[in-house]
Design a protein around this motif. Sequence first.
Motif, PDB file in Angstrom:
ATOM      1  N   GLY B 118       0.798  -1.228   0.000  1.00 58.11           N
ATOM      2  CA  GLY B 118       0.000   0.000   0.000  1.00 58.11           C
ATOM      3  C   GLY B 118       0.824   1.269   0.000  1.00 58.11           C
ATOM      4  N   ALA B 119       0.403   2.261   0.795  1.00 56.07           N
ATOM      5  CA  ALA B 119       0.992   3.591   0.716  1.00 56.07           C
ATOM      6  C   ALA B 119       1.049   4.250   2.089  1.00 56.07           C
ATOM      7  CB  ALA B 119       0.146   4.446  -0.224  1.00 56.07           C
ATOM      8  N   TYR B 120       1.739   5.369   2.165  1.00 55.23           N
ATOM      9  CA  TYR B 120       1.702   6.175   3.394  1.00 55.23           C
ATOM     10  C   TYR B 120       1.340   7.609   3.043  1.00 55.23           C
ATOM     11  CZ  TYR B 120       6.400   7.809   2.130  1.00 55.23           C
ATOM     12  OH  TYR B 120       7.470   8.365   1.478  1.00 55.23           O
ATOM     13  N   PRO B 255       3.886   5.639  -2.458  1.00 54.99           N
ATOM     14  CA  PRO B 255       3.952   4.171  -2.403  1.00 54.99           C
ATOM     15  C   PRO B 255       4.870   3.712  -1.265  1.00 54.99           C
ATOM     16  CG  PRO B 255       4.315   4.959  -4.643  1.00 54.99           C
ATOM     17  CD  PRO B 255       4.330   6.165  -3.757  1.00 54.99           C
ATOM     18  N   LEU B 256       4.443   2.680  -0.568  1.00 58.58           N
ATOM     19  CA  LEU B 256       5.216   2.115   0.542  1.00 58.58           C
ATOM     20  C   LEU B 256       5.846   0.824   0.027  1.00 58.58           C
ATOM     21  CD1 LEU B 256       5.725   2.316   3.644  1.00 58.58           C
ATOM     22  CD2 LEU B 256       3.656   0.983   3.967  1.00 58.58           C
ATOM     23  N   GLN B 272       4.453  10.740 -11.584  1.00 66.10           N
ATOM     24  CA  GLN B 272       3.068  10.412 -11.955  1.00 66.10           C
ATOM     25  C   GLN B 272       2.489   9.308 -11.079  1.00 66.10           C
ATOM     26  OE1 GLN B 272       5.596  10.740 -14.067  1.00 66.10           O
ATOM     27  NE2 GLN B 272       4.983  11.789 -15.929  1.00 66.10           N
ATOM     28  N   LEU B 273       3.377   8.481 -10.494  1.00 65.78           N
ATOM     29  CA  LEU B 273       2.904   7.400  -9.628  1.00 65.78           C
ATOM     30  C   LEU B 273       3.114   7.770  -8.156  1.00 65.78           C
ATOM     31  CD1 LEU B 273       4.170   4.339 -11.723  1.00 65.78           C
ATOM     32  CD2 LEU B 273       1.888   5.350 -11.692  1.00 65.78           C
ATOM     33  N   SER B 274       3.484   9.020  -7.924  1.00 62.27           N
ATOM     34  CA  SER B 274       3.576   9.627  -6.585  1.00 62.27           C
ATOM     35  C   SER B 274       4.749   9.178  -5.733  1.00 62.27           C
ATOM     36  CB  SER B 274       2.278   9.422  -5.794  1.00 62.27           C
ATOM     37  OG  SER B 274       1.175   9.802  -6.550  1.00 62.27           O
ATOM     38  N   GLY B 275       5.821   8.696  -6.352  1.00 61.92           N
ATOM     39  CA  GLY B 275       6.994   8.381  -5.549  1.00 61.92           C
ATOM     40  C   GLY B 275       7.902   7.372  -6.217  1.00 61.92           C
ATOM     41  N   ASP B 296      -1.238   0.030  -4.525  1.00 63.82           N
ATOM     42  CA  ASP B 296      -0.624   1.335  -4.287  1.00 63.82           C
ATOM     43  C   ASP B 296       0.897   1.259  -4.115  1.00 63.82           C
ATOM     44  OD1 ASP B 296      -2.963   2.716  -4.565  1.00 63.82           O
ATOM     45  OD2 ASP B 296      -3.256   3.150  -2.428  1.00 63.82           O
ATOM     46  N   ALA B 297       1.422   0.122  -3.685  1.00 67.18           N
ATOM     47  CA  ALA B 297       2.869  -0.030  -3.536  1.00 67.18           C
ATOM     48  C   ALA B 297       3.581   0.143  -4.870  1.00 67.18           C
ATOM     49  CB  ALA B 297       3.201  -1.404  -2.947  1.00 67.18           C
TER      50      ALA B 297
END
Lengths: 166, 360
Positions: B118-120, B255-256, B272-275, B296-297
């Motif tokens: 997932g994500a943080y 992304p985590l 674009q994929l946030s990290g 989300d990872a």
Amino acid sequence: MFEQTGVATREMVMEKFPPIERINKGPVAVVECYQKIPCNPCQTACPFGAIQIGEDINEIPRRDEAVCTGCGVCVAKCPGLSIMIVDGSKSPDTVEFRIPYEFLPLPAAGERVVGLDRAGEPICAATVKKVMNPPAFDRTPVITLEVERKYLYEFRNFRREAEARG
Amino acid sequence: MRELELLIIGSGPAGLCAAISAAASGARVLILERSFAPGGQLIKQTHMFFGSERQYASHRGVDIAGILLKKLEEYGDRVELMCNATAVGFYEDNVVTVLKDEKEYFKIKAKSVICATGAYEKSLAFPNNDLPGIYGAGAVQTLMNVYGVKPGDRVLMVGAGNIGVIVSYQLLQAGVEVAAVLDAAPKIGAYLVHASKLARMGAPILCSHTVKEAIGTDCLEAAVVCRVDERFQPVPGTEQRFDVDVMCISVGLSPLNELLAMRGVEMKYVPQLSGSVPLRTENCETCIPGIYVAGDASGIEEASSAMAEGYLAGLCAAAALGHVPEDYEARRQEYLRQLEGLRSGPVGERIRAGMKLSAL
Ligand SMILES: Cc1cc2nc3c(=O)[nH]c(=O)nc-3n(C[C@H](O)[C@H](O)[C@H](O)COP(=O)(O)OP(=O)(O)OC[C@H]3O[C@@H](n4cnc5c(N)ncnc54)[C@H](O)[C@@H]3O)c2cc1C
Ligand code: SF4
Ligand code: SF4
């Protein structure tokens, strides 16, 4: 403006309303979905095939006012709560709205409430006619309200009076 | 040391679907979940989801978790779900170290691993941002919808993306007044149907605004916000004060996936994929064979795409382990089609660009 505030302009709203003759004939869905997003439960839910999105689920839904029976099945199914039913056939002075309302406590039939516009501003008085919350609506109750006809294109929500909330 | 076929880290929609898909093919699966309950973000999502029927659109997120867990039960002892179990290390020989119930520490060796962590939430720097009463929007959603705790009486939401707008709506449902929803961007990032839902409840959305400072001694008492120009610089003289006891920061997720970086998977920063995300094939496999990523990872998207990616990763991981179902290729194509459909519209443009940049 819409993209800054989330409040649709009068022109945008008018485009989603069927002609007044159709509204006066009986209930019909107004689908206020303006943006291409990957979503299509309205199409899937309609038992009459009155809402079409097509193969590409990003397309904007089109409601065929000739096919729509105003049954209201789509109202509680739309995750954007963007569908309401309008009915101008009941009286020359008022219109009936069926709108989704996900707040507790629910109003009771007969209750007088404050009608709100698309920006949440109070605009008129409204009377609750019916509260529907069957299991099939999956916790999105649908409230029928009677509103003075001149607010047809402004009314979109309501607020319970402070004292009625207890 | 315990040895197994397929290890899935994370039990959000991506991890659960990966497990369903792999178990359906015949693989034996262990899922590790660091939280006390499975479901990831889904368990706090009380709103109806978008997407199509295949991704359970129009169901509430929390109910989707139930549907997926029920499906998983069909595979009986082929699937084991371990909660309160955090994967803390991932080593070259595919050994994963696990901390269970915050006291047991042990190793697992898996032939194949799917990372679905997932994500943080990102945070925001401004004076006094550490005052009690200032939360991540996700944290407030967990407090309200998982624990039934009302966070305060009046809230300022910073961020008008889907999460900020949806959590604001849920705050209203919980009886919390929403003073305003701010966003530094000139346009609302959330789906506009969500924004309209909030607007007609009377909660104002202010674009091109940011929070300048928080005010309070022991806890949050007020926030000063101001307008920003096209270069996101504060415009002097536009300050406004909001008396609020809660502020939610909802300025995006990252992304985590540090576990994959630790394992030596090739990573790349893709805005674009946030990290930072792992490079991967269309089958969600990273540069190390047998190591997959989903949800989300692998880049911030939605539960709908996380599910499709999970199904795809589970199918492909199981196949590589020798569990090839008869309809393998048809199913693979179906998941790829679903992902393409979800990403094909204008809101999927960023994701499509990000996918190209992270393709192996
Ligand atoms: C407010 C909000 C509203 C949303 N609305 C929608 C919507 O309407 N429609 C939609 O499609 N999507 C929506 N989403 C997005 C969706 O929830 C996420 O995209 C989705 O949950 C991602 O799934 P995932 O399985 O990749 O990750 P997650 O759901 O985040 O799950 C990851 C899991 O991995 C676990 N984990 C992490 N690290 C470890 C570790 N080291 N060891 C063990 N376990 C670990 C976590 O505890 C978590 O349970 C929304 C999200 C939010 C926050
Ligand atoms: S009101 Fe009934 S007929 Fe009309 S679009 Fe909705 S579901 Fe279809
Ligand atoms: S279900 Fe609602 S939000 Fe989704 S496409 Fe149809 S009208 Fe738009």
